[in-house]
Design an enzyme around this catalytic site. Structure first.
Site, mmCIF file in Angstrom:
data_model
loop_
_atom_site.group_PDB
_atom_site.id
_atom_site.type_symbol
_atom_site.label_atom_id
_atom_site.label_comp_id
_atom_site.label_asym_id
_atom_site.label_seq_id
_atom_site.Cartn_x
_atom_site.Cartn_y
_atom_site.Cartn_z
ATOM 1 N N HIS A 178 0.823 -1.219 0.000
ATOM 2 C CA HIS A 178 0.000 0.000 0.000
ATOM 3 C C HIS A 178 0.857 1.269 0.000
ATOM 4 C CE1 HIS A 178 -4.149 0.869 -0.211
ATOM 5 N NE2 HIS A 178 -4.450 1.029 1.054
ATOM 6 N N TYR A 238 -3.002 8.574 7.371
ATOM 7 C CA TYR A 238 -3.532 7.268 6.999
ATOM 8 C C TYR A 238 -4.274 7.418 5.676
ATOM 9 C CZ TYR A 238 -1.920 5.280 11.329
ATOM 10 O OH TYR A 238 -1.105 4.856 12.348
ATOM 11 N N ASN A 288 -7.072 6.576 4.144
ATOM 12 C CA ASN A 288 -8.440 7.001 3.849
ATOM 13 C C ASN A 288 -8.722 8.459 4.206
ATOM 14 O OD1 ASN A 288 -8.455 6.722 6.595
ATOM 15 N ND2 ASN A 288 -10.177 5.289 6.697
ATOM 16 N N ASN A 291 -9.213 3.856 -1.370
ATOM 17 C CA ASN A 291 -9.735 4.835 -0.408
ATOM 18 C C ASN A 291 -8.967 6.147 -0.406
ATOM 19 O OD1 ASN A 291 -11.884 3.264 0.509
ATOM 20 N ND2 ASN A 291 -10.604 2.197 1.988
#
Length: 201
Positions: A20, A66, A68, A114
């Site tokens: 990610h 983070y 999202n 996201n």
């Protein structure tokens, strides 16, 4: 012209090597090439550097919110420097491309990502550039005979490091993407896209 390059990922040492965080890997490399140091900048909710890249001044950002909530960081910087969505390039991991692939495109949906979803919401626009860095999909790890009805664990997959062979392919794709950055930054984004896709990324 690209004025802001954003790498997406999650903050913290435990996420550094995970799939990610592929967007962070690209921005880290750009900062190294520019001799710039990414520093914690609270007003932009992330690690930030102003860099001289290929004769142009470019803002580099790694949101520390983070994934999202990435849009919070992007919109704070874009508003401060009056940067338009079409002058932003967001580098992110892409499940729908295999390791070793990288694609450049303008606009489009979030594809379930996201980070992109939040950036589009905060900018009130999808018209920003995306550099999609292929990480593959967990379904590809399931034998074909067992795929029917299988539910791959995407969340677990993106938060794990790639295998060594995958990492080598991802690194090679990032290198190819970096090779077209001078063209993209100078505003010849369509040409950069054609070069990247032609070079087998």
């Amino acid at each position: 012209m690209i004025k802001l390059i954003v790498g997406l990922g999650n903050p913290g040492a435990e996420y550094t090597a995970t799939r990610h965080n592929a967007g962070f890997w690209l921005v880290d490399q750009l900062a190294r090439e520019a001799g710039a140091t990414l520093r914690d900048e609270r007003r932009f909710h992330g690690f930030y550097a102003k860099a001289r890249l290929f004769g142009e001044e470019v803002h580099l950002l790694e949101p520390q919110t983070y994934m999202n909530r990435s849009g919070q960081a992007v919109v704070a910087l874009a508003h401060f420097f009056k940067i338009l969505p079409t002058e932003i390039l967001v580098a992110h991991d892409e499940l729908d491309l295999p390791p070793g692939a990288a694609k450049l495109k303008l606009g489009g949906g979030s594809g379930g990502h996201n980070g992109l979803k939040d950036i589009s919401a905060h900018l009130s626009s999808q018209q920003y550039w995306r550099l999609r860095i292929g990480i593959g999909h967990p379904r590809d790890l399931i034998p074909e005979s067992a795929r029917a009805g299988a539910k791959p664990d995407v969340a677990n997959f993106v938060l794990k490091p790639p295998r060594k062979d995958e990492q080598d392919l991802i690194n090679a794709a990032i290198e190819r993407a970096l090779a077209v950055m001078p063209t993209a930054i100078k505003g010849e984004t369509e040409r950069a896209m054609m070069q990247l896709h032609r070079n087998g990324a």
